[in-house]
Scaffold this motif. Structure first.
Motif, short mmCIF file in Angstrom:
data_model
loop_
_atom_site.label_atom_id
_atom_site.label_comp_id
_atom_site.label_asym_id
_atom_site.label_seq_id
_atom_site.Cartn_x
_atom_site.Cartn_y
_atom_site.Cartn_z
N GLY A 286 0.81 -1.22 0.00
CA GLY A 286 0.00 0.00 0.00
C GLY A 286 0.84 1.26 0.00
N ASP A 287 0.17 2.39 -0.21
CA ASP A 287 0.85 3.69 -0.25
C ASP A 287 1.41 4.04 1.13
N ALA A 288 2.49 4.80 1.13
CA ALA A 288 3.12 5.27 2.36
C ALA A 288 3.28 6.78 2.29
N PHE A 289 3.19 7.43 3.45
CA PHE A 289 3.28 8.89 3.52
C PHE A 289 4.24 9.28 4.63
N SER A 290 5.02 10.32 4.40
CA SER A 290 5.89 10.86 5.45
C SER A 290 5.83 12.37 5.42
N ARG A 291 5.96 12.96 6.61
CA ARG A 291 5.93 14.41 6.72
C ARG A 291 6.99 14.85 7.72
N ILE A 292 7.92 15.67 7.26
CA ILE A 292 8.91 16.29 8.12
C ILE A 292 8.87 17.79 7.86
N LEU A 293 9.62 18.55 8.60
CA LEU A 293 9.68 19.98 8.37
C LEU A 293 10.19 20.28 6.96
N GLY A 294 9.39 20.95 6.19
CA GLY A 294 9.80 21.38 4.86
C GLY A 294 9.47 20.43 3.73
N GLU A 295 9.01 19.22 4.04
CA GLU A 295 8.77 18.26 2.95
C GLU A 295 7.74 17.22 3.35
N GLU A 296 6.89 16.87 2.39
CA GLU A 296 5.91 15.79 2.55
C GLU A 296 6.00 14.90 1.32
N VAL A 297 6.03 13.58 1.54
CA VAL A 297 6.26 12.64 0.45
C VAL A 297 5.27 11.48 0.54
N THR A 298 4.66 11.16 -0.60
CA THR A 298 3.84 9.96 -0.74
C THR A 298 4.56 9.00 -1.68
N VAL A 299 4.67 7.72 -1.29
CA VAL A 299 5.37 6.72 -2.08
C VAL A 299 4.39 5.61 -2.47
N LYS A 300 4.38 5.28 -3.76
CA LYS A 300 3.52 4.20 -4.26
C LYS A 300 4.37 3.21 -5.05
#
Length: 775
Positions: free
Chosen positions: A690-704
């Motif tokens: 399944g899809d994964a999401f990460s959020r840190i200061l300055g950047e947000e990333v979704t990985v598929k």
């Protein structure tokens, strides 16, 4: 002195037990020193030519354990342990390149939350997050893999997500010899060989096993990146095409020697060695639009990798004092001598404008020495185990940076030294434990306490000068309880309650400033971080299906304390400080009589650090099925299915989200059809993450990740030769990443985008033909 009091008391108590008069020694029973009944070694030819389909093992452990023999995976001819683990429940790989499986993530948590053991022992690895890259161990070295869903007192507690124990082939278990010879063909036409050999038998008064494996490792992929001003994608500001090739060779080997001494003692010696020699080359073509200018760049890169993992261990078990005493001594080492460089040649409207390059050399030496003393003995109807683990870790690492800038087009690249950052981290652990377990009738139980005491010393510096040192001590009491209820001969219910720990990543501890580590933001480590801890629950149900099948479901929950995440120190980055000084000087020149107090400045970049930011929760359910279809009249058809639903909650500066990079789910379904009358079989396995999401200061990333389909066809010749053709990534899966980038925290909260990027990579299908010959 106080921090060692409990360890010394427990060690003394255990010592007294082990040196009681010999008159207390129980009469030796006709069994192996570890308490298991002696068994004949498994013939290696049964590994080469499998007469039956192999299913997931149903273990007798009280703690929740899933066990998979190599034969469970072998018909799909995995090259590495990573290729094996992608087929077990709850293991995801987020961040790995397409068709690669390196950082295993149990329950979808980051790789640092998963403990990886080899033969039950901790080993150092390449990751700053203390993880071990499982694609470094070839599948041919493995006897079986254990998935330990909850930790027990007699193992290290670094297992918030769980533990993967890679058990290498053992001289006591196997007898015979075989060769494995194969060839891989990749999507771009590249052909690479693979070779393996294993032999085992009686020698030197005991049993000896040796195995070697040499395999070329190759991956060629293409990557495309498109960058826009914001997610509406109304305006594209740049794009990039990249071709990457990973070409190298892995050398590995393992030896094992076991000898019985008398009737009740056994000595074992084992060692392994893995060398990774690989070159990663990439060439990118970038195009950027800046008003009416078109900026094109050619960006070649090179990353030569030279890494070694090796370890040696000795174990001696003997009966005395009415029980069994175990002495273990182990030494493991990771060495890295790699480099990375990237050039950039820039052209504006077709005319050369600039050329520059950066390079970094890495020298890392990570060594661990461990000693274990343990004693087991019956106490009434229960078994008592007392022990103490001592571990010393020394991680010495240096990053040396180089830069180059051309004056004219075509200038040769001549690097200049741009500084060295060095650090030395030493950790000493003393972990005493006590564990009591009992088996009787339908109920089995295990309860234990482990007290982990860690002393950490950090020394760091730049350019050969020591800038400072820090020390940090912390102690954690880790209780664990496991209950197993055999409802019937085929059905069992298990419940586990355990506390576990995750120590800070190495890079999070070093207080050296890294320029532009997160976009334009700098980063400095925090040596005073507290470890994360988690109270966990596992509730499982398992049922045997006929003679070979098994179905199970497990619910898990982790309450994580002292979660470590990225935080803003509130200090400006070095770039922001330089900009402030330049802008202030210009302001004062333009406004005579003004002072610095009259100047308004809004920094766009900051100094980040790692901090204990609060708590989080991780939970989900894992289902697995492994069975022949005998009840449907298809005894030669085996089916495999596992599904894991994964979820979590953590609150950051923007609100509630999941743990970073946790996939929403992962499932695997497959079958094997055996054709005994013609000595052949075929099968397929399909995997989806399944899809994964990460959020840190300055950047947000979704990985598929795309769908992964593998198939195999096998032909057996008698009882000694098999020939298998396998195909992987038949659906040409892609890895797609979606980046939301911001200049600073305020812009991220206001959704004022600096850039929105779409990135996708593909590698194409691969094929492998392997012959195995037992003799």
């Amino acid at each position: 002195m106080k921090r060692n009091a409990l360890a010394m008391s427990l060690a003394k108590a255990m010592f007294c037990l082990t040196v009681l008069p010999a008159s207390l020694v129980a009469t030796a029973q006709e069994q192996s020193p570890d308490g298991a009944a002696a068994a004949e070694p498994k013939q290696l030819e049964t590994i080469v030519v499998q007469g039956e389909i192999t299913y997931r093992n149903r273990t007798d452990d009280i703690a929740p354990v899933l066990a998979y023999d190599l034969e469970y995976f072998q018909r799909f001819e995995p090259n590495t342990v990573g290729d094996m683990l992608k087929r077990v429940p709850g293991v995801t790989f987020v961040g790995s390149d397409i068709m690669e499986f390196d950082g295993a993530m149990m329950r979808g948590m980051a790789a640092g939350y998963t403990q990886v053991l080899i033969n039950g022992k901790k080993v150092p690895g390449a990751g700053d997050d203390r993880s071990f890259w499982v694609d470094r161990i070839p599948a041919e070295m493995v006897d079986h893999i254990e998935i330990l869903r909850s930790n027990s007192a007699n193992r290290s507690g670094d297992a918030i997500a769980g533990t993967i124990n890679i058990v290498l082939r053992d001289a006591y278990v196997f007898d015979g010899s075989y060769l494995r010879i194969g060839v891989n063909r990749w999507d771009d036409g590249e052909i690479n060989p693979t070779f393996g050999a294993v032999t085992s038998g009686a020698a030197l008064g005991g049993r000896f096993l040796a195995g070697i494996n040499v395999q070329d490792r190759y991956r060629a992929k293409t990557k495309r990146s498109d960058r826009f001003t914001d997610p509406s994608m109304a305006e594209r500001v740049s794009w990039e095409d990249q071709e990457e090739v990973k070409d190298g060779r892995d050398y590995s080997g393992n030896v094992s020697y076991t000898a019985d001494i008398g009737d009740t003692s056994r000595f074992s010696l084992d060692a392994f060695y893995v060398k990774t020699d690989r070159d990663v080359t990439e060439v990118s073509h970038e195009v950027e639009y800046d008003d009416e200018d078109v900026i094109e760049s050619r960006v070649p890169g090179l990353n030569p990798i030279d890494q070694k993992n090796w370890g040696v261990g000795a174990e001696y078990r003997f009966d005395m004092a009415g029980g069994t005493t175990e002495l273990d001594l182990d030494y493991a080492r990771f060495e890295d001598d790699s480099a990375e460089s990237e050039e950039k040649h820039e052209y504006v409207n077709g005319e050369w404008d600039a050329s520059e390059a950066e390079a970094q050399a890495v020298r890392a030496d990570d060594a661990e020495t461990s000693f274990k003393l343990a004693h087991k003995r019956p106490v009434g109807n229960a078994e008592l185990e007392l022990g103490v683990d001592y571990r010393r870790k020394k991680r010495d690492i240096a990053y040396t940076n180089f830069v180059w800038e051309a004056e004219n087009e075509g200038d040769a690249v001549v690097y200049e030294l741009d500084g060295t950052i060095e650090s030395l981290i030493e950790e000493t652990r003393v972990d005493p434990y006590v564990m009591l377990s009992g088996r009787g009738g339908k109920f089995s139980w295990e309860a234990g306490l482990r007290y982990e005491m860690t002393q950490s010393d950090i020394r760091y510096g730049e350019d050969g000068e020591v800038d400072g040192s820090e020390s940090k001590d912390y102690n954690e009491l880790l209780p664990s309880v496991h209950l197993k209820w055999d409802v019937s001969a085929d059905t069992r219910i298990s419940l586990s309650l355990a506390k576990s720990i995750k120590r800070p990543n190495f890079n999070e501890l070093i207080p050296a400033v890294l320029d532009g580590e997160f976009g334009d933001n700098d980063y400095i480590g925090n040596p005073l971080l507290e470890p994360e801890t988690a109270n966990g629950i596992d509730l499982g149900f398992e049922r045997r299906l006929g003679k070979h099948g098994v179905v199970g479901v497990n619910f898990f929950y982790r309450d994580v304390k002292n979660l470590i995440e990225l935080a803003n120190t509130g200090e400006w980055s070095e770039d922001a400080q330089d900009t402030y000084e330049e802008d202030l000087e210009e302001f004062l020149e333009e406004n005579p009589g003004s002072t610095a107090d009259d100047f308004e400045f809004n920094p766009e970049s900051w100094l980040f650090t790692s901090a204990n930011v609060g708590d989080g929760k991780v939970y989900g359910v894992e289902f697995d099925l492994s069975t022949p279809l005998t009840s449907f009249g298809l005894p030669n058809t085996g089916v495999f299915l596992n599904y894991s639903y994964l979820d979590s909650k953590v609150t950051d500066f923007l609100g509630e989200r999941r743990f970073n990079d946790q996939a929403k789910n992962v499932y695997n379904v497959g079958f094997i059809q055996d054709l005994p009358s013609v000595g052949a079989s075929f099968g397929a396995t399909y995997r989806k993450q399944g899809d994964a999401f990460s959020r840190i200061l300055g950047e947000e990333v979704t990985v598929k990740y795309g769908d992964d389909l593998e198939v195999f066809v096998e032909k057996r010749f008698g009882t000694t030769i098999s020939l298998r053709l396998t195909a992987a990534n038949l659906l040409d899966a892609s890895k797609d990443e979606f980046f939301n980038k911001f200049d600073n925290e305020a812009d991220q909260i206001d959704r004022d985008f600096d850039e929105y990027e779409l990135e996708t990579e593909e590698a194409g299908p691969s094929y492998q033909l392997v012959m195995r010959w037992a003799f």
